[in-house]
Design an enzyme around this catalytic site. Structure first.
Site, PDB file in Angstrom:
ATOM      1  N   ASP A   1       0.838  -1.196   0.000  1.00 33.36           N
ATOM      2  CA  ASP A   1       0.000   0.000   0.000  1.00 33.36           C
ATOM      3  C   ASP A   1       0.879   1.256   0.000  1.00 33.36           C
ATOM      4  O   ASP A   1       1.899   1.300   0.700  1.00 33.36           O
ATOM      5  CB  ASP A   1      -0.878  -0.027   1.265  1.00 33.36           C
TER       6      ASP A   1
ATOM      7  N   GLU B   1       1.725  -0.706  -5.032  1.00 31.35           N
ATOM      8  CA  GLU B   1       0.688   0.266  -5.362  1.00 31.35           C
ATOM      9  C   GLU B   1       1.414   1.588  -5.597  1.00 31.35           C
ATOM     10  O   GLU B   1       1.823   2.263  -4.651  1.00 31.35           O
ATOM     11  CB  GLU B   1      -0.329   0.430  -4.228  1.00 31.35           C
TER      12      GLU B   1
HETATM   13  C1  NOJ Z   1      -4.443   2.991  -1.006  1.00 32.07           C
HETATM   14  C2  NOJ Z   1      -5.601   2.087  -0.716  1.00 32.07           C
HETATM   15  O1  NOJ Z   1      -5.908   1.349  -1.861  1.00 32.07           O
HETATM   16  C3  NOJ Z   1      -6.721   2.995  -0.267  1.00 32.07           C
HETATM   17  O2  NOJ Z   1      -7.937   2.304  -0.186  1.00 32.07           O
HETATM   18  C4  NOJ Z   1      -6.329   3.621   1.046  1.00 32.07           C
HETATM   19  O3  NOJ Z   1      -7.315   4.562   1.419  1.00 32.07           O
HETATM   20  C5  NOJ Z   1      -4.984   4.348   0.937  1.00 32.07           C
HETATM   21  N1  NOJ Z   1      -4.002   3.601   0.205  1.00 32.07           N
HETATM   22  C6  NOJ Z   1      -4.419   4.644   2.304  1.00 32.07           C
HETATM   23  O4  NOJ Z   1      -3.946   3.483   2.912  1.00 32.07           O
END
Ligand code: NOJ
Ligand code: CA
Length: 579
Positions: A239, A300
């Site tokens: 993440d 991500e």
């Molecule tokens: C990316 C995640 O996919 C999202 O859902 C989240 O709100 C943010 N990162 C913060 O962790």
């Protein structure tokens, strides 16, 4: 832990990758892990809270997933990625973790998680978990210890605590904004009851950003990865992978008063995609490679520049990174050509497979987005504020887009419900909205709940259309049962059958991992993988004939493999006679 029973499709190395290897380094022979399953996999994203409710309390859970593993195996995916399932106050869909080694009570426990991983493997499915290293919940023991400790203490050094500006420190340390709206800083009350330091939260105020220059933080996350690798997890989605390192001087970004969106297009950005982040991932890769089979990562990484994105996947770092420009593009031949071509080139140079994703729990569902006049993904915006939707048009394009994505070499991601053609739920009542974006933006943005609605499984409305509870945590739209797995399985023309056919063909064809553009125009993309497999996508208003020497394998507009010319917004997969 038993190995997956299913044989993954044999991956082959992109010619450019094998020849060049890591940029600037001499080419080396690919190792066993280089030709691994993760280079060609189709990975199904499970948003656990909304997948299937095993005990009827309104929340999806581990029991619900365990009961649906046969469904996933039959769909034909290679792996599942499960969004955070850890103990959490759940202020941001579980991306606010209180304890990374415990499962949230509403989802189950660690023993059930182990059983799920084991059973997934027996079904031939790999399991990717979600690690959240940029921030912890403010309920995490580390943050609680920081609050109880004075400024300058080692407990505070695990986060970003700073003095405020102005004579009494009442102004936030800098102008950074939270992705969810408002300042990225919150002031704490010190032990003596006076207003004190500020801590950084680039997301919700209950998600405190960690200080990754702390060796204690670095060690802790290696240990968390080890904890789940030891329990059989095949890898992690990381993440906010680009956000871990912050500029040590915390310089202002130059926001205007009314800015709702985070400024991203800034050279030497102080908290996004900083060069120092790569050292962290080299350490993570060393750990993943200690395992047999080696564990894998996907970052991500919302990075627009393909060259910058490729830096995350150069040898000795992460295996793959999400390629979000593909998802952000409009339904437009030239735009998609540019993204696909740039992705293939930059990933091949880095020696990594490209990845493709159209949908996830943070973005509007494609059936809705592609039905609008402007089909590009809109940052931070969703629902009615973006204008009217022609859902039939959106559905036609979403079907063609799925066939385009699944025809490309590399890794593809499916988000739960994409196989059912679910639209965005745009009418969730205000009082039911859960996404922190809603309150943080002062009700100006509705946020992401519309793509997170519990899945419909049965053709009757009982129990939330078979989700498992009559009143799930987010309400389903009326008539959701008509889009259920059961309904879609009965309809030979459904998205479900398109996806299962495409996945079966993708596996059987096992086309070479290289792509050659056969032709392209302002309205048609046509490419080949090897001499036989060809994909055509017609974005234009004119019909496109199918070549006389080709057999039609699959088309997005009908379940019949007819040779009729391809109408607007239609894709086809062809087998061409060998030259
Ligand atoms: C990316 C995640 O996919 C999202 O859902 C989240 O709100 C943010 N990162 C913060 O962790
Ligand atoms: Ca439940």
């Amino acid at each position: 832990m038993p190995e997956p029973a299913k044989n993954p499709p044999a991956g082959t190395i992109l010619p450019a990758a094998a020849a060049i290897g890591e940029r600037g380094r001499p080419a080396s022979e690919p190792t066993a892990s280089d030709v691994g399953w993760w280079r060609t996999a189709v990975i199904y994203q499970i948003y656990i809270r909304s997948f299937a409710d095993g005990n009827g309390d309104g929340f999806g859970d581990i029991a619900g997933i365990r009961g649906r593993l046969s469904y996933l195996a039959a769909l034909g995916v290679d792996a599942i990625w499960i969004t955070p399932w850890y103990a959490s106050p759940n202020n941001d869909g579980g991306y606010d973790v209180r304890d990374y080694r415990a499962i949230a009570d509403e989802y189950g426990d660690v023993r059930q998680a182990e059983l799920l991983i084991e059973e997934a493997h027996q079904h031939g499915l790999r399991v990717i978990l979600d690690v959240v290293p940029n921030h912890t919940s403010t309920e995490h023991p580390w943050f609680q210890a920081a609050l109880a400790s004075p400024p300058g203490s080692p407990q505070r050094a695990r986060y970003h605590f700073r003095h405020g500006r102005g004579a009494d420190g009442a102004i936030a340390p800098n102008d950074w904004r939270s992705t969810f709206g408002g300042s990225a800083w919150r002031r704490v009350t010190e032990a003596d009851g006076r207003p004190g330091e500020w801590y950084l939260h680039l997301f919700d105020p209950t998600q405190a950003d960690l200080n990754w220059s702390s060796t204690e933080v670095q060690q802790e996350y290696l240990d968390i990865l080890r904890f789940w690798f030891d329990r059989g997890a095949d890898g992690f989605r990381i993440d906010v992978a680009t956000g871990l390192v912050k500029h040590p001087d915390y310089p202002d970004l130059g926001y205007r008063e009314d800015d709702l969106l985070v400024l991203t297009d800034v050279p030497n950005h102080p908290h996004r995609d900083r060069d120092e982040v790569h050292a962290i991932y080299r350490g993570w890769r060393r750990l993943a490679d200690e395992y047999e089979p080696p564990r894998v990562f996907v970052a991500e990484a919302w990075v627009a520049d393909p060259q910058r994105l490729a830096r995350y996947v150069e040898q000795a770092q992460l295996h793959t990174a999400f390629n979000f420009p593909f998802l952000q593009s409009g339904w437009q031949a030239e735009e998609l050509f540019t993204v696909i071509d740039a992705t293939l080139r930059s990933m091949a140079l880095a020696g990594a497979p490209p990845t493709w994703v159209l949908s996830n729990h943070d973005v509007e569902r494609t059936v809705t987005r592609y039905g609008r006049a402007d089909t590009r993904k809109q940052q931070g915006r969703s629902g009615h504020e973006l204008g009217p939707v022609d859902e039939a048009l959106g559905r036609r394009r979403a079907r063609a887009a799925l066939m385009l994505m699944l025809a490309l070499p590399g890794v593809a991601y499916l988000y739960q419900g994409e196989e059912l053609g679910l639209p965005e739920h745009m009418d969730i009542p205000d009082e039911r909205i859960q996404d922190p974006i809603w309150t943080r933006s002062g009700g100006r943005r509705r946020g992401r709940d519309g793509c997170r609605v519990p899945l419909p499984w049965t053709a009757t409305p009982d129990d939330g259309a078979g989700f498992g509870s009559a009143d799930p945590w987010l309400p389903q739209p009326a008539g959701w049962e008509r889009l259920s797995v059961e309904s879609r399985q009965r309809d030979p023309d459904s998205m479900y059958h398109l996806v299962t056919c495409a996945l079966r063909l993708r596996r059987e064809l096992d086309a070479p991992q290289e792509l050659e553009w056969a032709s392209r125009s302002r309205t048609v993309l046509r490419f080949r993988r090897g001499p036989e497999f060809e994909c055509i996508v017609n974005f234009g208003a004119e019909s496109v004939p199918v070549a006389a020497d080709a057999a039609v394998l699959l088309r997005s507009d009908t379940s019949e493999a007819t040779r009729d010319p391809l109408g607007p917004d239609t894709a086809a997969w062809l087998r061409r006679a060998r030259p």
